[in-house]
Design a protein around this motif. Structure first.
Motif, PDB file in Angstrom:
ATOM      1  N   ASN A  57       0.840  -1.205   0.000  1.00  0.00           N
ATOM      2  CA  ASN A  57       0.000   0.000   0.000  1.00  0.00           C
ATOM      3  C   ASN A  57       0.871   1.251   0.000  1.00  0.00           C
ATOM      4  O   ASN A  57       0.565   2.255   0.630  1.00  0.00           O
ATOM      5  N   ASN A  58       1.965   1.155  -0.709  1.00  0.00           N
ATOM      6  CA  ASN A  58       2.990   2.179  -0.725  1.00  0.00           C
ATOM      7  C   ASN A  58       2.491   3.520  -1.253  1.00  0.00           C
ATOM      8  O   ASN A  58       2.720   4.554  -0.624  1.00  0.00           O
ATOM      9  N   MET A  59       1.842   3.531  -2.381  1.00  0.00           N
ATOM     10  CA  MET A  59       1.443   4.794  -3.004  1.00  0.00           C
ATOM     11  C   MET A  59       0.280   5.465  -2.275  1.00  0.00           C
ATOM     12  O   MET A  59       0.193   6.685  -2.239  1.00  0.00           O
ATOM     13  N   ALA A  60      -0.602   4.698  -1.687  1.00  0.00           N
ATOM     14  CA  ALA A  60      -1.796   5.268  -1.060  1.00  0.00           C
ATOM     15  C   ALA A  60      -1.584   5.674   0.396  1.00  0.00           C
ATOM     16  O   ALA A  60      -2.282   6.550   0.894  1.00  0.00           O
ATOM     17  N   TYR A  61      -0.624   5.054   1.098  1.00  0.00           N
ATOM     18  CA  TYR A  61      -0.481   5.366   2.526  1.00  0.00           C
ATOM     19  C   TYR A  61       0.973   5.590   2.951  1.00  0.00           C
ATOM     20  O   TYR A  61       1.322   6.664   3.440  1.00  0.00           O
ATOM     21  N   ASP A  62       1.810   4.573   2.790  1.00  0.00           N
ATOM     22  CA  ASP A  62       3.150   4.622   3.371  1.00  0.00           C
ATOM     23  C   ASP A  62       3.990   5.790   2.844  1.00  0.00           C
ATOM     24  O   ASP A  62       4.542   6.547   3.629  1.00  0.00           O
ATOM     25  N   PRO A  64       3.119   8.666   1.202  1.00  0.00           N
ATOM     26  CA  PRO A  64       2.658  10.001   1.624  1.00  0.00           C
ATOM     27  C   PRO A  64       2.975  10.299   3.098  1.00  0.00           C
ATOM     28  O   PRO A  64       3.259  11.442   3.443  1.00  0.00           O
TER      29      PRO A  64
END
Length: 67
Positions: A57-62, A64
């Motif tokens: 979930n790198n682009m959506a949470y981590d 940012p």
């Protein structure tokens, strides 16, 4: 250096756990930013030497949260 990482964020703590992609099992880093510990200098040093970070979930949470 490429790292596998995960971020957890709570109202009173920010945690980032990372391990170099080519490291043996059990080798890694945990950084805590909270009222109890402030490892922001170590986290900054780690991030400046990282070329690529891989996470769930790198682009959506981590990412940012790190950015």
């Amino acid at each position: 250096m490429q790292s596998i990482y995960d971020v957890e964020s709570f109202p009173n703590a920010f945690l980032l756990g990372a391990s170099p992609a080519d490291a043996p099992p059990g080798v890694g880093f945990i950084f805590e930013l909270s009222d109890r510990r402030n490892e922001s200098a170590g986290l900054f040093h780690f991030l400046t030497h990282c070329k690529r970070m891989i996470g769930f979930n790198n682009m959506a949470y981590d990412w940012p949260m790190v950015d």
